[in-house]
Design an enzyme around this catalytic site. Structure first.
Site, PDB file in Angstrom:
ATOM      1  N   LYS A  51      -3.304  -5.670  -7.737  1.00  0.00           N
ATOM      2  CA  LYS A  51      -4.204  -4.725  -8.413  1.00  0.00           C
ATOM      3  C   LYS A  51      -3.731  -4.508  -9.845  1.00  0.00           C
ATOM      4  O   LYS A  51      -4.528  -4.536 -10.799  1.00  0.00           O
ATOM      5  CB  LYS A  51      -4.244  -3.392  -7.651  1.00  0.00           C
ATOM      6  CG  LYS A  51      -5.027  -3.490  -6.359  1.00  0.00           C
ATOM      7  CD  LYS A  51      -4.757  -2.338  -5.399  1.00  0.00           C
ATOM      8  CE  LYS A  51      -5.437  -2.609  -4.059  1.00  0.00           C
ATOM      9  NZ  LYS A  51      -5.019  -1.704  -2.989  1.00  0.00           N
ATOM     10  N   GLN A  95      -2.032   3.759  -1.887  1.00  0.00           N
ATOM     11  CA  GLN A  95      -1.996   2.606  -0.981  1.00  0.00           C
ATOM     12  C   GLN A  95      -1.689   3.072   0.452  1.00  0.00           C
ATOM     13  O   GLN A  95      -0.707   3.769   0.684  1.00  0.00           O
ATOM     14  CB  GLN A  95      -0.929   1.612  -1.466  1.00  0.00           C
ATOM     15  CG  GLN A  95      -0.880   0.321  -0.685  1.00  0.00           C
ATOM     16  CD  GLN A  95      -2.154  -0.517  -0.847  1.00  0.00           C
ATOM     17  OE1 GLN A  95      -2.675  -0.674  -1.936  1.00  0.00           O
ATOM     18  NE2 GLN A  95      -2.649  -1.056   0.252  1.00  0.00           N
ATOM     19  N   ASP A 118     -11.402   4.717  -4.325  1.00  0.00           N
ATOM     20  CA  ASP A 118     -11.302   4.097  -3.003  1.00  0.00           C
ATOM     21  C   ASP A 118     -12.428   4.605  -2.094  1.00  0.00           C
ATOM     22  O   ASP A 118     -12.639   4.076  -1.001  1.00  0.00           O
ATOM     23  CB  ASP A 118      -9.939   4.461  -2.393  1.00  0.00           C
ATOM     24  CG  ASP A 118      -9.289   3.289  -1.704  1.00  0.00           C
ATOM     25  OD1 ASP A 118      -9.823   2.164  -1.813  1.00  0.00           O
ATOM     26  OD2 ASP A 118      -8.249   3.494  -1.048  1.00  0.00           O
TER      27      ASP A 118
END
Ligand code: NAP
Length: 292
Positions: A51, A95, A118
């Site tokens: 990322k 994460q 997200d």
């Protein structure tokens, strides 16, 4: 059989990202993404590294925050508070999975919904359920939908069967497929571990999506002739014949079903390619949507 590969479709998303970044730059704006990694799980580290790398390639401002697994809930929440207040940051991603002692739901709820790229904050989940397009859609299901659209596979009126009901993938993809927006209006069935007669259910699919997490779980008996198969699964299995000793496979037994499908995504090289692309697109949109 048509192979639906992720790379060319992800590249289309990146092309649009680059155009948007240029336009924002001319307005004096630079989208910024913060990724928070707790602990040293190698797979999570690799995801976060990819990322970060993609942000650098595209010219996004990128912040990587790495903390040891022993971090307390309060410390993590205070990192989120700082990122929420940071004007250079438009998107925040924590994460997952987090170490067991941390409450991931509370962490997600702490993220400013306007920075929740997200798409897992209850506010954004509710917007999706309400057909409100101003929210953020989780990256993997959003990527699956984009793959179908870009491949010219119209789901409207068709029967989509999603196997798996996680919020991260299955449940969200079901909402997208039944939604009223572009790439929606399907008739959707969601199957899971308590579903009876799974092969009967999956055989009725025009479009079958596997989001289970069990290598090669769906085989010949689950797939109807002429159907489209989207395999979200990413599973590492032993492969002593390879230099690495392991390889990635999907939830679908690709070789057993590929010849009967109208179209199918490979693993690796399919849906997995889309997730980071959609994250970049969401971060740019978060920047565009910010006032001032
Ligand atoms: P998850 O949270 O473990 O959910 C798995 C789902 O599969 C659950 O809903 C479970 O049902 C269902 N399931 C388990 N065993 C089953 C069975 N025997 N029959 C029918 N359904 C069954 O996993 P996830 O996070 O959704 O991920 C699914 C897969 O996608 C994994 O391989 C993961 O690595 C992959 N993935 C890929 C990406 C990407 O491409 N970037 C991103 C995220 C995930 P219950 O709810 O009843 O337990």
């Amino acid at each position: 059989m048509k192979l639906i590969e992720g790379k060319p479709i992800a590249d289309l998303v990146y092309e649009k990202c680059l155009q948007d970044i240029e336009r924002l730059k001319a307005e004096g704006k630079q989208p910024g993404l913060a990724v928070v990694l707790i602990g040293d799980d190698p797979a999570s580290k690799a995801y976060v590294g990819s990322k970060d790398k993609k942000c650098q390639e595209l010219g996004l401002h990128s912040v990587k925050i790495e903390k040891p697994a022993e971090i307390t809930q309060e410390e993590l929440l205070s990192i989120i508070d700082d990122l929420n207040a940071d004007d250079a940051i438009h998107g925040i991603l924590v994460q997952m999975p987090l170490p067991k002692h941390l409450d991931s739901e509370e962490v997600i709820k702490r993220i400013d919904p306007a920075k929740d790229v997200d798409g897992l904050h209850p506010y954004n989940v509710a917007k999706l359920a309400m057909d409100d397009p101003t929210g953020f859609v989780p990256c993997t299901p959003g990527g699956c939908q984009r793959m179908l659209i870009e491949s010219g596979i119209d789901v409207e009126g068709k029967h989509v069967v999603v196997v798996g009901r996680s919020l991260l993938v299955g449940k969200t993809l079901a909402l997208l497929m039944m939604g009223k927006g572009e790439g929606g209006n399907a008739t959707v069935t969601v199957a899971h571990s308590r579903t009876r007669n799974l092969p009967e259910v999956t055989q009725s699919a025009d479009i079958l999506v596997a989001a289970i997490g069990i290598p090669h779980f769906l085989g010949d008996e689950h797939v109807r002739d002429g159907s489209v198969v989207i395999d979200v699964g990413i599973n590492r299995i032993d492969a002593p014949e390879t230099a690495k000793g392991s390889r990635l496979v999907g939830d679908v037994d690709f070789d057993a079903v590929k010849d009967k499908c109208e179209a199918i995504t490979p693993v690796p090289g399919g849906v997995g390619r889309m997730t980071i692309a959609m994250l970049m697109a969401n971060t740019i949109r978060a920047c565009e949507m910010r006032e001032g």
